[in-house]
Write a protein that holds these residues in place. Sequence first.
Motif, PDB file in Angstrom:
ATOM      1  N   ARG A  21       5.422   0.690  10.076  1.00 34.91           N
ATOM      2  CA  ARG A  21       6.256   1.653  10.849  1.00 34.91           C
ATOM      3  C   ARG A  21       7.760   1.105  11.411  1.00 34.91           C
ATOM      4  NH1 ARG A  21       1.202   2.208  13.356  1.00 34.91           N
ATOM      5  NH2 ARG A  21       1.675   0.934  15.123  1.00 34.91           N
ATOM      6  N   VAL A  22       7.617  -0.182  11.584  1.00 38.93           N
ATOM      7  CA  VAL A  22       8.933  -1.066  11.677  1.00 38.93           C
ATOM      8  C   VAL A  22       9.747  -0.945  10.502  1.00 38.93           C
ATOM      9  CG1 VAL A  22       9.834  -3.419  12.223  1.00 38.93           C
ATOM     10  CG2 VAL A  22       7.878  -2.810  13.330  1.00 38.93           C
ATOM     11  N   ASN A  23       9.118  -0.905   9.340  1.00 42.09           N
ATOM     12  CA  ASN A  23       9.854  -1.081   8.039  1.00 42.09           C
ATOM     13  C   ASN A  23       9.409   0.033   7.270  1.00 42.09           C
ATOM     14  OD1 ASN A  23      10.328  -3.527   5.249  1.00 42.09           O
ATOM     15  ND2 ASN A  23      11.669  -1.925   5.937  1.00 42.09           N
ATOM     16  N   ARG A  24       9.874   1.226   7.588  1.00 43.47           N
ATOM     17  CA  ARG A  24       9.182   2.368   6.982  1.00 43.47           C
ATOM     18  C   ARG A  24       9.778   2.346   5.304  1.00 43.47           C
ATOM     19  NH1 ARG A  24       6.788   6.270   9.861  1.00 43.47           N
ATOM     20  NH2 ARG A  24       7.102   6.057  12.056  1.00 43.47           N
ATOM     21  N   ARG A  25       8.849   2.683   4.430  1.00 45.89           N
ATOM     22  CA  ARG A  25       9.342   2.709   2.886  1.00 45.89           C
ATOM     23  C   ARG A  25      10.439   3.927   2.734  1.00 45.89           C
ATOM     24  NH1 ARG A  25       6.295   1.642  -1.879  1.00 45.89           N
ATOM     25  NH2 ARG A  25       4.530   1.117  -0.728  1.00 45.89           N
ATOM     26  N   GLY A  26      11.428   3.508   2.208  1.00 50.73           N
ATOM     27  CA  GLY A  26      12.483   4.139   1.509  1.00 50.73           C
ATOM     28  C   GLY A  26      13.727   4.366   2.738  1.00 50.73           C
ATOM     29  N   ARG A  27      13.459   3.723   3.901  1.00 53.80           N
ATOM     30  CA  ARG A  27      14.502   3.842   5.141  1.00 53.80           C
ATOM     31  C   ARG A  27      14.990   2.500   4.918  1.00 53.80           C
ATOM     32  NH1 ARG A  27      12.740   7.359   9.207  1.00 53.80           N
ATOM     33  NH2 ARG A  27      11.883   9.254   8.115  1.00 53.80           N
ATOM     34  N   SER A  42       0.857  -1.177   0.026  1.00 52.12           N
ATOM     35  CA  SER A  42      -0.083  -0.303  -0.054  1.00 52.12           C
ATOM     36  C   SER A  42       0.857   1.226   0.043  1.00 52.12           C
ATOM     37  CB  SER A  42      -0.847   0.034   1.433  1.00 52.12           C
ATOM     38  OG  SER A  42      -1.553   1.343   1.499  1.00 52.12           O
ATOM     39  N   PRO A  43       0.377   2.242  -0.986  1.00 50.50           N
ATOM     40  CA  PRO A  43       1.348   3.417  -0.949  1.00 50.50           C
ATOM     41  C   PRO A  43       1.136   4.416   0.141  1.00 50.50           C
ATOM     42  CG  PRO A  43      -0.248   3.717  -2.307  1.00 50.50           C
ATOM     43  CD  PRO A  43      -0.423   2.212  -1.967  1.00 50.50           C
ATOM     44  N   ASP A  44      -0.100   4.220   1.174  1.00 49.15           N
ATOM     45  CA  ASP A  44      -0.231   5.161   2.158  1.00 49.15           C
ATOM     46  C   ASP A  44      -1.028   4.661   3.184  1.00 49.15           C
ATOM     47  OD1 ASP A  44      -2.716   4.615   1.088  1.00 49.15           O
ATOM     48  OD2 ASP A  44      -2.902   6.458  -0.012  1.00 49.15           O
ATOM     49  N   GLY A  45      -0.689   3.136   3.345  1.00 50.60           N
ATOM     50  CA  GLY A  45      -1.557   2.359   4.644  1.00 50.60           C
ATOM     51  C   GLY A  45      -2.773   2.102   4.414  1.00 50.60           C
ATOM     52  N   ARG A  46      -3.658   2.605   3.442  1.00 50.17           N
ATOM     53  CA  ARG A  46      -4.894   2.194   3.248  1.00 50.17           C
ATOM     54  C   ARG A  46      -4.947   0.712   2.504  1.00 50.17           C
ATOM     55  NH1 ARG A  46      -7.704   7.327   0.289  1.00 50.17           N
ATOM     56  NH2 ARG A  46      -5.800   7.243  -1.037  1.00 50.17           N
ATOM     57  N   VAL A  47      -6.076   0.258   2.570  1.00 53.61           N
ATOM     58  CA  VAL A  47      -6.240  -1.211   2.037  1.00 53.61           C
ATOM     59  C   VAL A  47      -6.748  -1.074   0.672  1.00 53.61           C
ATOM     60  CG1 VAL A  47      -7.307  -3.262   2.034  1.00 53.61           C
ATOM     61  CG2 VAL A  47      -6.675  -2.195   4.255  1.00 53.61           C
ATOM     62  N   TYR A  48      -6.097  -1.563  -0.425  1.00 56.01           N
ATOM     63  CA  TYR A  48      -6.536  -1.567  -1.849  1.00 56.01           C
ATOM     64  C   TYR A  48      -7.072  -2.562  -2.581  1.00 56.01           C
ATOM     65  CZ  TYR A  48      -4.332   3.162  -2.060  1.00 56.01           C
ATOM     66  OH  TYR A  48      -3.768   4.576  -1.775  1.00 56.01           O
ATOM     67  N   ARG A  49      -7.831  -2.461  -3.650  1.00 57.34           N
ATOM     68  CA  ARG A  49      -8.553  -3.444  -4.427  1.00 57.34           C
ATOM     69  C   ARG A  49      -7.808  -4.655  -4.596  1.00 57.34           C
ATOM     70  NH1 ARG A  49     -11.191  -3.965 -10.092  1.00 57.34           N
ATOM     71  NH2 ARG A  49     -13.456  -4.170  -9.454  1.00 57.34           N
ATOM     72  N   GLY A  50      -8.118  -5.870  -4.496  1.00 56.51           N
ATOM     73  CA  GLY A  50      -7.525  -6.983  -4.328  1.00 56.51           C
ATOM     74  C   GLY A  50      -7.701  -7.535  -5.725  1.00 56.51           C
ATOM     75  N   ARG A  51      -6.247  -8.156  -6.182  1.00 53.61           N
ATOM     76  CA  ARG A  51      -6.612  -9.200  -7.220  1.00 53.61           C
ATOM     77  C   ARG A  51      -7.299 -10.536  -6.597  1.00 53.61           C
ATOM     78  NH1 ARG A  51      -4.434  -5.988 -11.215  1.00 53.61           N
ATOM     79  NH2 ARG A  51      -2.528  -4.677  -9.901  1.00 53.61           N
ATOM     80  N   THR A  52      -7.921 -11.346  -7.900  1.00 48.99           N
ATOM     81  CA  THR A  52      -8.865 -12.106  -7.592  1.00 48.99           C
ATOM     82  C   THR A  52      -8.165 -13.446  -7.477  1.00 48.99           C
ATOM     83  OG1 THR A  52      -9.210 -12.679 -10.067  1.00 48.99           O
ATOM     84  CG2 THR A  52     -10.567 -11.119  -8.891  1.00 48.99           C
TER      85      THR A  52
END
Length: 218
Positions: free
Chosen positions: A156-162, A123-133
């Motif tokens: 938060r443990v594994n922040r994107r880009g860190r 997820s790019p922003d923490g929200r839940v996105y549409r799933g593949r089937t």
Amino acid sequence: MSYWLLKHVLIGPLLRLLGRPKVTGLQYVPRTGPVIVAANHLAAIDSLYLALVLPRRITFIAKQEYFTEGGLRGRVNRWVMRATGQVAVDRSGGTASTAALDAAERILESGGVWGIHPEGTRSPDGRVYRGRTGAIRVAMQTGAPLVPVALSGTDRVNRRGRRFLRPARVHIAFGRPRYFPSLDRSTVRTETDALMTELAHRSGRVYVDHYAATFRSA
């Protein structure tokens, strides 16, 4: 052998120390037999935390690039993937997607646990996105129960880009298993949407009816 060494000695203790995972609903995961574990996807370490808290061995279908990347990082990735028994597949779409689902069916036919993140990417922003089937299709094809899992805190443990991991509380909530006794292709999309809505609700996050890989913020 390497799977359990990584889980209990090399990686698992560090993840447990950093995330102090709080787990609920683990009793919903069958102790034996095939089962699909479907979770939302927040961070690269999501699969590691699922492996950490599940008493059974879980196998994910990993993108082929993890097995072909060069350099030191590539060698480490290959070792971890092979040590944990992950299955390499081409996930570029088309016939490659069929090969991935065939691999998943083989895992289940052998009585194993197949782990999948239906969003297909983080997820790019923490929200839940549409799933593949794919998860629902395999559940219908094999009759294996599907256990929804809501993850929180791994991002938060594994922040994107860190580069380094950081301490943060991780929550992992397993839901009641879903069963699909009949192969009903007409409901695959509806059932997938219902799964993702449940994951959003269980994790206290917003559901977005767009694929994460194609979403662009306004």
